[in-house]
Design an enzyme around this catalytic site. Sequence first.
Site, PDB file in Angstrom:
ATOM      1  N   HIS A   1       1.101  -1.291  -0.045  1.00 50.67           N
ATOM      2  CA  HIS A   1       0.059   0.023  -0.024  1.00 50.67           C
ATOM      3  C   HIS A   1       1.117   1.169   0.073  1.00 50.67           C
ATOM      4  O   HIS A   1       0.606   2.303  -0.495  1.00 50.67           O
ATOM      5  CB  HIS A   1      -0.944   0.064   1.194  1.00 50.67           C
ATOM      6  CG  HIS A   1      -1.834  -1.103   1.401  1.00 50.67           C
ATOM      7  ND1 HIS A   1      -1.863  -2.094   2.155  1.00 50.67           N
ATOM      8  CD2 HIS A   1      -2.982  -1.260   0.479  1.00 50.67           C
ATOM      9  CE1 HIS A   1      -2.733  -2.847   2.042  1.00 50.67           C
ATOM     10  NE2 HIS A   1      -3.624  -2.345   1.062  1.00 50.67           N
TER      11      HIS A   1
ATOM     12  N   ASP B   1      -4.206  -7.565  -7.310  1.00 52.51           N
ATOM     13  CA  ASP B   1      -5.255  -7.892  -7.706  1.00 52.51           C
ATOM     14  C   ASP B   1      -5.826  -7.638  -9.018  1.00 52.51           C
ATOM     15  O   ASP B   1      -6.489  -6.673  -9.489  1.00 52.51           O
ATOM     16  CB  ASP B   1      -6.431  -7.191  -6.559  1.00 52.51           C
ATOM     17  CG  ASP B   1      -6.075  -7.558  -5.236  1.00 52.51           C
ATOM     18  OD1 ASP B   1      -6.433  -8.495  -4.619  1.00 52.51           O
ATOM     19  OD2 ASP B   1      -5.634  -6.590  -4.483  1.00 52.51           O
TER      20      ASP B   1
HETATM   21  O1  PAF Z   1      -8.169  -3.999  -2.902  1.00 50.37           O
HETATM   22  C1  PAF Z   1      -8.752  -3.421  -2.114  1.00 50.37           C
HETATM   23  O2  PAF Z   1      -8.237  -3.013  -1.044  1.00 50.37           O
HETATM   24  C2  PAF Z   1     -10.311  -3.445  -1.829  1.00 50.37           C
HETATM   25  O3  PAF Z   1     -10.855  -4.427  -2.886  1.00 50.37           O
HETATM   26  C3  PAF Z   1     -10.922  -1.709  -2.591  1.00 50.37           C
HETATM   27  C4  PAF Z   1     -10.361  -1.706  -3.840  1.00 50.37           C
HETATM   28  C5  PAF Z   1     -10.237  -0.871  -1.557  1.00 50.37           C
HETATM   29  C6  PAF Z   1     -12.314  -1.714  -2.313  1.00 50.37           C
HETATM   30  O4  PAF Z   1     -12.730  -1.996  -1.202  1.00 50.37           O
END
Ligand code: PAF
Length: 277
Positions: free
Chosen positions: A28, A144
């Site tokens: 992140h 993802d």
């Molecule tokens: O990837 C994620 O953390 C979640 O799927 C998101 C894109 C924040 C949506 O809740």
Amino acid sequence: MAAYSSEAASKGRGLTFVPTMGGLHEGHLKLTQEGRRLSADGDLLVVSIFLNPTQFGPSEDFSKYPKNDKEDLAKLEEAGVDLVFMPTVTDIYPKGFKTYVEVEGLSDKLCGQSRPGHFRGVATVVARLFGIVKPRRAVFGLKDYQQFVIIKKMTEDLMLGLDIFGFKTVREADGLAMSSRNAYLTEKERAVAGLLSKALLAGEKIFRRGSTSAKEILLGAEKIIEKESLVMVDYLKLCDPSSLEDLSVVTDRAVLLIAVRIGKARLIDNCILERRP
Ligand code: PAF
């Protein structure tokens, strides 16, 4: 959040947006760095933390999902984020909320098969967050991969008026893709979790050596994990990177995707195969 966004717009400052569900890790933080790099001078970097209930099935890990707001906020402060948006469930889904977004043909494949309704929840919350934040651009992790393709398609189809960027997966030393769900692994399970990326690498190697056959590539990947009894494969597929349709032959580009269960964790990973010029 909406007032902050309007005020920024009135001063000609755009917003770069990184949506998260919290449980922040280095992956992140890398997205926030990339977000900052993409932003023009004067643009602001916004991160949301919202554990979205609609993307979890009834038997999934919603109540156990790693949550530590205090630590997350300290990490984001340190990363120099301008604003953290932490809406409540009723901010996002107020009484009478009735609109859900379904990206047909992409949402029901791969993870959508074992997590029915998951991508409907993801697309809906992301559309709603975009509507509130009104960013100029949004940044997602390519771990993802299916989520990324779905969000990109939704943004185009609904003409949401922002750019979507995807960034490379950040990995642990043994290749395991960083994920909040890695926290569910026991020591023994963690020791075998690196096999996911090793399987992808084995498939990629076969492609690099000149094979274009999905069968050969998938077999090469499968061999790496099939003997490990702790790893239960949900799917291992070679797909077209945009339509996510199964491929039997790689012409130009393909994506090799894997989803497994190891103990209580469901883990995913992928790698893009493409001919180098
Ligand atoms: O990837 C994620 O953390 C979640 O799927 C998101 C894109 C924040 C949506 O809740």
